[in-house]
Write a protein that holds these residues in place. Structure first.
Motif, PDB file in Angstrom:
ATOM      1  N   LEU A 193       9.202  -7.310  12.380  1.00 27.96           N
ATOM      2  CA  LEU A 193       7.954  -6.907  11.743  1.00 27.96           C
ATOM      3  C   LEU A 193       7.918  -7.086  10.228  1.00 27.96           C
ATOM      4  N   ILE A 194       9.034  -7.488   9.631  1.00 27.08           N
ATOM      5  CA  ILE A 194       8.959  -7.852   8.212  1.00 27.08           C
ATOM      6  C   ILE A 194       8.529  -9.311   8.064  1.00 27.08           C
ATOM      7  N   GLU A 195       8.473 -10.015   9.189  1.00 23.90           N
ATOM      8  CA  GLU A 195       7.972 -11.393   9.193  1.00 23.90           C
ATOM      9  C   GLU A 195       6.456 -11.401   8.988  1.00 23.90           C
ATOM     10  N   ASN A 196       5.926 -12.523   8.522  1.00 21.55           N
ATOM     11  CA  ASN A 196       4.477 -12.640   8.320  1.00 21.55           C
ATOM     12  C   ASN A 196       3.715 -12.792   9.633  1.00 21.55           C
ATOM     13  N   THR A 197       4.358 -13.446  10.615  1.00 27.47           N
ATOM     14  CA  THR A 197       3.725 -13.615  11.921  1.00 27.47           C
ATOM     15  C   THR A 197       4.760 -13.355  13.013  1.00 27.47           C
ATOM     16  N   LEU A 198       4.254 -13.042  14.185  1.00 27.76           N
ATOM     17  CA  LEU A 198       5.135 -12.914  15.341  1.00 27.76           C
ATOM     18  C   LEU A 198       4.386 -13.394  16.571  1.00 27.76           C
ATOM     19  N   ASN A 199       5.095 -13.450  17.666  1.00 29.00           N
ATOM     20  CA  ASN A 199       4.542 -13.948  18.917  1.00 29.00           C
ATOM     21  C   ASN A 199       4.676 -12.874  19.989  1.00 29.00           C
ATOM     22  N   PHE A 200       3.714 -12.834  20.891  1.00 28.99           N
ATOM     23  CA  PHE A 200       3.740 -11.928  22.035  1.00 28.99           C
ATOM     24  C   PHE A 200       3.808 -12.749  23.317  1.00 28.99           C
ATOM     25  N   LYS A 201       4.584 -12.267  24.261  1.00 28.73           N
ATOM     26  CA  LYS A 201       4.523 -12.776  25.627  1.00 28.73           C
ATOM     27  C   LYS A 201       4.123 -11.590  26.494  1.00 28.73           C
ATOM     28  N   VAL A 202       3.037 -11.750  27.231  1.00 27.60           N
ATOM     29  CA  VAL A 202       2.520 -10.669  28.055  1.00 27.60           C
ATOM     30  C   VAL A 202       2.598 -11.101  29.519  1.00 27.60           C
ATOM     31  N   LEU A 203       3.183 -10.240  30.346  1.00 29.44           N
ATOM     32  CA  LEU A 203       3.256 -10.481  31.785  1.00 29.44           C
ATOM     33  C   LEU A 203       2.359  -9.466  32.478  1.00 29.44           C
ATOM     34  N   PHE A 204       1.245  -9.958  33.015  1.00 31.98           N
ATOM     35  CA  PHE A 204       0.307  -9.124  33.764  1.00 31.98           C
ATOM     36  C   PHE A 204       0.584  -9.325  35.252  1.00 31.98           C
ATOM     37  N   THR A 205       0.745  -8.243  36.005  1.00 33.03           N
ATOM     38  CA  THR A 205       0.839  -8.337  37.454  1.00 33.03           C
ATOM     39  C   THR A 205      -0.423  -7.703  38.027  1.00 33.03           C
ATOM     40  N   LEU A 206      -1.182  -8.512  38.774  1.00 36.18           N
ATOM     41  CA  LEU A 206      -2.482  -8.081  39.278  1.00 36.18           C
ATOM     42  C   LEU A 206      -2.371  -7.534  40.695  1.00 36.18           C
ATOM     43  N   ARG A 207      -3.217  -6.550  41.001  1.00 38.77           N
ATOM     44  CA  ARG A 207      -3.311  -6.042  42.376  1.00 38.77           C
ATOM     45  C   ARG A 207      -4.567  -6.557  43.061  1.00 38.77           C
ATOM     46  N   ASP A 208      -5.519  -7.093  42.262  1.00 35.44           N
ATOM     47  CA  ASP A 208      -6.771  -7.642  42.795  1.00 35.44           C
ATOM     48  C   ASP A 208      -7.101  -8.949  42.088  1.00 35.44           C
ATOM     49  N   LEU A 231       0.818  -1.220   0.000  1.00 33.59           N
ATOM     50  CA  LEU A 231       0.000   0.000   0.000  1.00 33.59           C
ATOM     51  C   LEU A 231       0.849   1.266   0.000  1.00 33.59           C
ATOM     52  N   ASN A 232       2.067   1.165   0.509  1.00 27.75           N
ATOM     53  CA  ASN A 232       2.953   2.326   0.587  1.00 27.75           C
ATOM     54  C   ASN A 232       4.100   2.256  -0.414  1.00 27.75           C
ATOM     55  N   ASN A 233       3.910   1.443  -1.464  1.00 29.64           N
ATOM     56  CA  ASN A 233       4.831   1.380  -2.599  1.00 29.64           C
ATOM     57  C   ASN A 233       6.263   1.022  -2.206  1.00 29.64           C
ATOM     58  N   THR A 234       6.380   0.027  -1.324  1.00 31.51           N
ATOM     59  CA  THR A 234       7.704  -0.439  -0.924  1.00 31.51           C
ATOM     60  C   THR A 234       7.641  -1.953  -0.700  1.00 31.51           C
ATOM     61  N   THR A 235       8.757  -2.537  -0.335  1.00 37.48           N
ATOM     62  CA  THR A 235       8.824  -3.969  -0.013  1.00 37.48           C
ATOM     63  C   THR A 235       9.648  -4.129   1.263  1.00 37.48           C
ATOM     64  N   LYS A 236       9.612  -5.328   1.827  1.00 35.29           N
ATOM     65  CA  LYS A 236      10.370  -5.536   3.067  1.00 35.29           C
ATOM     66  C   LYS A 236      11.869  -5.367   2.852  1.00 35.29           C
ATOM     67  N   SER A 237      12.359  -5.621   1.646  1.00 40.47           N
ATOM     68  CA  SER A 237      13.793  -5.442   1.384  1.00 40.47           C
ATOM     69  C   SER A 237      14.197  -3.966   1.356  1.00 40.47           C
ATOM     70  N   LEU A 238      13.229  -3.062   1.206  1.00 42.18           N
ATOM     71  CA  LEU A 238      13.518  -1.630   1.172  1.00 42.18           C
ATOM     72  C   LEU A 238      13.262  -0.934   2.515  1.00 42.18           C
ATOM     73  N   VAL A 239      12.799  -1.692   3.495  1.00 40.91           N
ATOM     74  CA  VAL A 239      12.549  -1.117   4.823  1.00 40.91           C
ATOM     75  C   VAL A 239      13.883  -0.840   5.502  1.00 40.91           C
ATOM     76  N   GLU A 240      14.020   0.376   6.008  1.00 43.35           N
ATOM     77  CA  GLU A 240      15.247   0.757   6.696  1.00 43.35           C
ATOM     78  C   GLU A 240      15.120   0.597   8.208  1.00 43.35           C
ATOM     79  N   LYS A 241      13.934   0.949   8.754  1.00 47.73           N
ATOM     80  CA  LYS A 241      13.763   0.894  10.205  1.00 47.73           C
ATOM     81  C   LYS A 241      12.275   0.850  10.534  1.00 47.73           C
ATOM     82  N   ILE A 242      11.930   0.101  11.598  1.00 46.48           N
ATOM     83  CA  ILE A 242      10.567   0.075  12.132  1.00 46.48           C
ATOM     84  C   ILE A 242      10.665   0.220  13.647  1.00 46.48           C
ATOM     85  N   THR A 243       9.909   1.174  14.181  1.00 49.29           N
ATOM     86  CA  THR A 243       9.886   1.388  15.632  1.00 49.29           C
ATOM     87  C   THR A 243       8.433   1.451  16.119  1.00 49.29           C
ATOM     88  N   VAL A 244       8.252   1.256  17.419  1.00 50.01           N
ATOM     89  CA  VAL A 244       6.917   1.384  18.005  1.00 50.01           C
ATOM     90  C   VAL A 244       6.580   2.862  18.102  1.00 50.01           C
TER      91      VAL A 244
END
Length: 187
Positions: free
Chosen positions: A149-164, A74-87
């Protein structure tokens, strides 16, 4: 007469140089705007009912589609042309929560990893206030996440610390927006 001609020539050269520099700067800025874009990944998970207070509760989400290839096209590029991806932004939301708030949660850490790349911290919030929030913003670093993020899928690990205690499963939506700096096809 020669002095007047020299001054006129210098003025013309100086004016031309200023116009050239102005147009060059403007063109660079326009190209930058074309090569910078954002895309988002939204996924959800359930925190199961639990009485585990003060100890991180780990939830792993695997095979989450990045949809980055579509964003690149959609943005007229490919993963080989990506220079940087940040949150750019990272939020936890309580969709359709009614009266539910994040008051039960004291902190959260989110990590990403792939089958071939190690786990790294994506974002965290270590002091979630008890103020009735339905959305929590997480702090993040400026780490380059391109390889993830140039991968097709990724995995998340979430650590929730509860107070209640949580008396019933609670649905949490994770919304991540990423900033991409890439080269355009054909430029």
């Amino acid at each position: 007469m020669n002095t007047l001609l020299n001054k006129l020539a210098l003025t013309t050269i100086f004016t031309s140089l200023l116009i050239y520099l102005s147009l060059s700067f403007s063109s660079c800025k326009e190209v930058d705007e074309l090569t910078h874009f954002y895309f988002s990944i939204v996924t959800d998970t359930d925190i199961p009912a639990t009485e585990t207070i003060g100890v991180p509760l780990e939830i792993v989400l695997t095979g989450i589609p990045t949809n980055s290839s579509e964003a690149f096209v959609l943005n007229n590029t490919t993963k080989s042309l990506v220079e940087k991806i940040t949150v750019s932004e990272l939020f936890l939301n309580l969709p359709d929560s009614g009266s539910q708030t994040f008051d039960f949660l004291s902190s959260v850490e989110i990590y990403i990893f792939t089958d071939s790349l190690p786990e790294i911290l994506l974002g965290k919030n270590t002091s979630i206030p008890e103020t009735g929030l339905k959305s929590v913003e997480l702090e993040n670093d400026e780490d380059d996440l391109k390889d993830y993020l140039i991968e097709n899928t990724l995995n998340f690990k979430v650590l929730f610390t509860l107070r209640d205690d949580i008396t019933e499963d609670t649905n949490i939506e994770m919304e991540s927006t990423f900033f991409v700096d890439a080269e355009l096809l054909g430029i």
